[in-house]
Design an enzyme around this catalytic site. Structure first.
Site, PDB file in Angstrom:
ATOM      1  N   LYS A 206      -0.968  -9.487   2.518  1.00 15.87           N
ATOM      2  CA  LYS A 206      -0.511  -9.027   3.813  1.00 15.87           C
ATOM      3  C   LYS A 206      -1.334  -8.314   4.527  1.00 15.87           C
ATOM      4  CE  LYS A 206       3.216  -5.838   3.559  1.00 15.87           C
ATOM      5  NZ  LYS A 206       2.561  -4.787   4.489  1.00 15.87           N
TER       6      LYS A 206
ATOM      7  N   GLU B  46       8.892  -4.714  10.733  1.00 14.11           N
ATOM      8  CA  GLU B  46       9.616  -3.144  10.198  1.00 14.11           C
ATOM      9  C   GLU B  46       9.856  -2.496  11.443  1.00 14.11           C
ATOM     10  OE1 GLU B  46       6.722  -1.436   7.217  1.00 14.11           O
ATOM     11  OE2 GLU B  46       7.843   0.436   7.427  1.00 14.11           O
TER      12      GLU B  46
ATOM     13  N   GLU C 107      -1.419  -5.968   8.499  1.00 16.25           N
ATOM     14  CA  GLU C 107      -0.725  -5.412   9.528  1.00 16.25           C
ATOM     15  C   GLU C 107      -1.391  -5.651  10.749  1.00 16.25           C
ATOM     16  OE1 GLU C 107      -0.123  -1.055   9.091  1.00 16.25           O
ATOM     17  OE2 GLU C 107       0.842  -1.573   6.822  1.00 16.25           O
TER      18      GLU C 107
ATOM     19  N   ASP D 175       1.055  -1.385  -0.075  1.00 19.59           N
ATOM     20  CA  ASP D 175       0.010   0.026  -0.153  1.00 19.59           C
ATOM     21  C   ASP D 175       0.790   1.156   0.051  1.00 19.59           C
ATOM     22  OD1 ASP D 175       0.792  -0.083   2.460  1.00 19.59           O
ATOM     23  OD2 ASP D 175      -1.044   0.104   3.580  1.00 19.59           O
TER      24      ASP D 175
ATOM     25  N   ASP E 202      -1.028  -6.022  -0.574  1.00 18.22           N
ATOM     26  CA  ASP E 202      -1.394  -5.605   0.735  1.00 18.22           C
ATOM     27  C   ASP E 202      -2.984  -5.299   0.854  1.00 18.22           C
ATOM     28  OD1 ASP E 202       0.353  -4.979   2.816  1.00 18.22           O
ATOM     29  OD2 ASP E 202       1.198  -3.144   1.840  1.00 18.22           O
TER      30      ASP E 202
HETATM   31  O1  KIV Z   1       3.718  -1.356   1.529  1.00 20.30           O
HETATM   32  C1  KIV Z   1       4.690  -1.544   1.615  1.00 20.30           C
HETATM   33  O2  KIV Z   1       5.470  -1.416   0.687  1.00 20.30           O
HETATM   34  C2  KIV Z   1       5.116  -2.436   2.800  1.00 20.30           C
HETATM   35  C3  KIV Z   1       6.638  -2.755   2.939  1.00 20.30           C
HETATM   36  C4  KIV Z   1       7.312  -1.455   3.252  1.00 20.30           C
HETATM   37  C5  KIV Z   1       6.963  -3.790   3.816  1.00 20.30           C
HETATM   38  O3  KIV Z   1       4.358  -2.873   3.596  1.00 20.30           O
END
Ligand code: KIV
Length: 286
Positions: free
Chosen positions: A113, A182, A115, A44, A83
Site C-alpha cells: 500500500k 481515509e 499513499e 505503518d 505499507d
Molecule cells: O497504517 C495504517 O494502519 C493505515 C490504515 C489506517 C489504513 O494506513
C-alpha cells in the site's frame, strides 16, 4: 490457500463488504486469520501502536519487513498487504520498486500500500507492471501530516473532492487493485465507491465504502494515547490486560504463584542424593 487480489475484487462484484484490520505480529495475525478476516494490513501505524512514535514518519523498511514476516507466518488465508513507509517510495519509481519488492520477497506480503495520488500514479503503474499488487490510499494520508497541518478531514470543498475523485480514477486506471479512503466526508466515500470498479476500503469515510479498515488497537482498546472518532470499541482489552497483570503481581507477592501444579517436582531419589552430596564435605575446599 490465500485469497488473491482477484478474489478481493470479487467481493465488490458480489456486493459483499470487506472487513480489513491491521496486524503486526504472529499471534494476533493468527487470531484474525482464524476469525475469517480476508485482508490484513501491516500498516505503518505500527510506528505508533507498536513502537510508540507520535507519528508514522520514523517507520523504516526494516520495521515493516520484520512485522510483515510475523503476520505472514501467523496467517494462512488472508491476503497480507504491507505499507510502504514514509520516503521509501516518494523519491523515485525505481526506489519504490526496490522497496515494494522487498516487502514481497523478504516480508512475504502479497501486496503493498502507498499513499497519494498525482505523482504516485506513475509509480503505481510501474509496480503493477513488475507484478506487485498495489492498494492506493487517498484522503487523510498520515505520512503527509506536516503538509496537511494535522489529522484533518480532507475533500471538504467541491474542488478538493473533485481532485480526490480524479486521483481515485487515475489510481484505478494505473492498476491499483483497491483503494483506502481515509478521513473524508461520507458522501464523498460513497461517490468514489460508486464510480470505481475496484473496492474502496474506508476508514473515517462513511458506510458507503465497499469495505472498512481499522487499526486493531483502536477497536480492541489497546492504544491509550488517542481514540479516533471513527473507531468503535469492540473490546476493552487494555483494561483486561491491566486487570490480569495486577492479579498476577498480587499472586507473586502472596507466594501463591506458581502452585505445586504449575511447578516440576524432583524425583525423590535424585533429591535425596543431592541433599546427601550437599551435606558431605567438599574435598576440593580447604
Ligand atoms: O497504517 C495504517 O494502519 C493505515 C490504515 C489506517 C489504513 O494506513
Amino acid at each position: 490457500m490465500r485469497l488473491t487480489i482477484e478474489q478481493i475484487r470479487d467481493f465488490k462484484r458480489r456486493g459483499e463488504r470487506l472487513a480489513m484490520l491491521t496486524a503486526y505480529d504472529y499471534s494476533m495475525a493468527r487470531l484474525l486469520d482464524e476469525a475469517g478476516i480476508p485482508l490484513l494490513l501491516v500498516g505503518d501505524s505500527l510506528g505508533m501502536v507498536m513502537l510508540g512514535y507520535t507519528t508514522t514518519l520514523p517507520v523504516t523498511m526494516d520495521d515493516v519487513v520484520r512485522h510483515t514476516q510475523a503476520v505472514v507466518r501467523g496467517s494462512k488465508r488472508a491476503l497480507v498487504v504491507a505499507d510502504l513507509p514514509f520516503l521509501s517510495y516518494q523519491a523515485s519509481a525505481d526506489e519504490a520498486l526496490r522497496n515494494a519488492g522487498r516487502l514481497l520477497k523478504e516480508g512475504g506480503a502479497q501486496a503493498v500500500k502507498l499513499e497519494g495520488g498525482g505523482r504516485m500514479v506513475e509509480t503505481v503503474q510501474r509496480l503493477v507492471e513488475a507484478g506487485i499488487p498495489v492498494m492506493g490510499h487517498l484522503g487523510l494520508t498520515p505520512q503527509s501530516i506536516n503538509q496537511l497541518g494535522g489529522y484533518r478531514i480532507q475533500g471538504k470543498t467541491a474542488a478538493a473532492a473533485a481532485r480526490l475523485l480524479a486521483d481515485a480514477r487515475a489510481l484505478e486506471a494505473a492498476g491499483a487493485f483497491s483503494l483506502v479512503l481515509e478521513g473524508i466526508p461520507a458522501q464523498l466515500g460513497s461517490l468514489v465507491s460508486s464510480r470505481l470498479a475496484i473496492p474502496t476500503i474506508g476508514i473515517g469515510a462513511g458506510p458507503g465504502c465497499d469495505g472498512q479498515v481499522q487499526v486493531l488497537h483502536d477497536i480492541l482498546g489497546l492504544y491509550p494515547d488517542f481514540a479516533p472518532r471513527h473507531a468503535r470499541r469492540y473490546a476493552e482489552l487494555g483494561q483486561a490486560v491491566q486487570e490480569a497483570a495486577r492479579r498476577y503481581a498480587a499472586d507473586v507477592a502472596a507466594g501463591t504463584f506458581p502452585s505445586e501444579r504449575e511447578s516440576v517436582a524432583m524425583v525423590p531419589e535424585v533429591l535425596a542424593e543431592l541433599l546427601a552430596r550437599d551435606a558431605a564435605p567438599d574435598p576440593a575446599r580447604p
